[in-house]
Design an enzyme around this catalytic site. Structure first.
Site, short mmCIF file in Angstrom:
data_model
loop_
_atom_site.label_atom_id
_atom_site.label_comp_id
_atom_site.label_asym_id
_atom_site.label_seq_id
_atom_site.Cartn_x
_atom_site.Cartn_y
_atom_site.Cartn_z
N ARG A 17 40.96 79.17 82.84
CA ARG A 17 42.02 78.58 83.66
C ARG A 17 42.14 77.08 83.42
O ARG A 17 43.24 76.55 83.31
CB ARG A 17 41.79 78.87 85.15
CG ARG A 17 41.96 80.33 85.51
CD ARG A 17 41.64 80.60 86.95
NE ARG A 17 40.24 80.21 87.21
CZ ARG A 17 39.73 80.03 88.41
NH1 ARG A 17 40.47 80.20 89.49
NH2 ARG A 17 38.47 79.70 88.57
N ASN A 75 42.70 83.86 88.61
CA ASN A 75 41.87 85.02 88.32
C ASN A 75 42.32 86.18 89.20
O ASN A 75 42.67 85.98 90.37
CB ASN A 75 40.40 84.73 88.63
CG ASN A 75 39.76 83.83 87.60
OD1 ASN A 75 40.26 83.65 86.50
ND2 ASN A 75 38.62 83.25 87.96
#
Length: 93
Positions: A20, A38
């Site tokens: 990320r 996520n």
């Protein structure tokens, strides 16, 4: 110029490896706004908005794996999907 949208769902070894964080840096590089988060199933979901050329470059970079520790199995791409218009690219926790 009109901005295009896409939702990407990335599967593989993509959580706990800085995916990320590095995706956010790739988004800045290509002037992409949106989010990355996520999912409970171990995948990552990306909502992206950018001009067509930049969006395509961003998607190509994601397919290659922006994080050195990740292993991409598959990137599902839904172009033109409805995405919340944003000015920034943020990690959603």
């Amino acid at each position: 110029m009109a901005r295009d949208t896409a939702i990407l769902r990335v599967t593989g070894f993509v959580q706990g490896v800085g995916f990320r964080y590095t995706t956010k840096h790739v988004a800045y590089k290509y002037d992409v706004s949106g989010t990355v988060k996520n999912l409970d199933d171990g995948s990552v979901e990306i909502h992206a908005i950018a001009e067509e050329e930049n969006l395509n470059k961003f998607i190509d970079a994601i397919k290659k794996g922006p994080s050195p520790g990740c292993r991409i199995e598959h990137v599902y791409i839904y172009k033109g999907a409805p995405v919340e218009d944003r000015k920034t690219f943020d990690i959603v926790y």
